[in-house]
Design an enzyme around this catalytic site. Structure first.
Site, PDB file in Angstrom:
ATOM      1  N   CYS A  47       0.835  -1.203   0.000  1.00 57.43           N
ATOM      2  CA  CYS A  47       0.000   0.000   0.000  1.00 57.43           C
ATOM      3  C   CYS A  47       0.876   1.262   0.000  1.00 57.43           C
ATOM      4  CB  CYS A  47      -0.990  -0.075   1.162  1.00 57.43           C
ATOM      5  SG  CYS A  47      -2.461   0.883   0.837  1.00 57.43           S
ATOM      6  N   ARG A  53      -2.226   7.743  -6.039  1.00 58.17           N
ATOM      7  CA  ARG A  53      -2.581   7.671  -4.604  1.00 58.17           C
ATOM      8  C   ARG A  53      -4.097   7.738  -4.452  1.00 58.17           C
ATOM      9  NH1 ARG A  53      -1.142  11.991  -1.330  1.00 58.17           N
ATOM     10  NH2 ARG A  53      -1.772  10.695   0.423  1.00 58.17           N
ATOM     11  N   HIS A  83      -3.415  -4.770   1.944  1.00 52.36           N
ATOM     12  CA  HIS A  83      -2.741  -4.981   3.235  1.00 52.36           C
ATOM     13  C   HIS A  83      -2.685  -6.473   3.569  1.00 52.36           C
ATOM     14  CE1 HIS A  83      -2.350  -0.970   5.310  1.00 52.36           C
ATOM     15  NE2 HIS A  83      -3.088  -0.617   4.270  1.00 52.36           N
ATOM     16  N   GLU A 130      -1.012  -8.021   5.716  1.00 49.99           N
ATOM     17  CA  GLU A 130      -0.786  -8.319   7.140  1.00 49.99           C
ATOM     18  C   GLU A 130      -2.088  -8.333   7.945  1.00 49.99           C
ATOM     19  OE1 GLU A 130      -0.590  -5.471   5.784  1.00 49.99           O
ATOM     20  OE2 GLU A 130      -1.175  -3.907   7.221  1.00 49.99           O
TER      21      GLU A 130
END
Ligand code: GLN
Length: 188
Positions: free
Chosen positions: A74, A103, A168, A170
């Site tokens: 990201c 972005r 993401h 994680e």
């Protein structure tokens, strides 16, 4: 694990579950100690400011040029891109992978979403991917290997020792991408 800002704690836990040692990096000395680096999600503009404050911009640029294996997720992907649209006027990126990104290209916080991705490199089942104010890949160069796409837009990319995800990894209970990074890019 670059730990200046953003979502680094869960990355550390994922790396350690994969059996590798992870430590937080905030100085150039710590940066030199690692065999690889993870750049977390968060806020790329803030991360850049802190990289400058902690005098990490040039050391990181050099390590990336030397081929340090790196996983940017990201905001971390934004830092590694070749070109960034809708960044701050003085936004720099390291050009470690030949991607042009926008972005917040998927919209604002309310447009954050989750989806299941097919990733041949890690096999079945599909990977749950969480997109939070994610960058949109607008161009991937010919050298870039697209490992997964969403709506025909690359969201997981590799170029040599550089791995990037718009999402993401994680945040889900699935360490296969961290394991892939360690096994295939770091070559532990
Ligand atoms: N929008 C953020 C940025 O521009 C990235 C969001 C994220 O890392 N989840 O840096």
């Amino acid at each position: 694990m670059l730990a200046l800002q953003g979502a680094f704690a869960r990355h550390v836990a994922a790396i350690e579950r994969c059996g590798a040692e992870a430590f937080e990096v905030r100085t150039a000395g710590q940066l030199d100690r690692g065999d690889a680096l993870v750049l977390p999600g968060g806020e790329s503009t803030t991360m850049l400011k802190l990289l400058a404050t902690f005098e990490l911009v040039e050391p990181l640029r050099k390590l990336l040029a030397d081929g340090l294996p790196v996983f940017g997720t990201c905001a971390g992907m934004i830092l590694l891109a070749a070109d960034v649209t809708d960044g701050r006027d003085d936004q720099i990126s390291f050009g470690a992978i030949d991607l042009d990104v926008r972005r917040n290209g998927y919209g604002r916080q309310v447009d954050s979403f989750e989806t299941d991705l097919r990733v041949a490199a890690i096999g079945e089942p599909a990977l749950r991917a969480v997109f939070i104010r994610a960058p949109l890949v607008e161009r991937a160069g010919p050298e870039v290997e697209v490992l997964a796409s969403h709506d025909d837009v690359p969201v997981l990319c590799r170029s040599g020792s550089v791995l990037t995800s718009s999402f993401h990894p994680e945040l889900v209970d699935d360490d296969r991408l961290h394991r892939y990074f360690l096994d295939e890019l770091v070559g532990r």
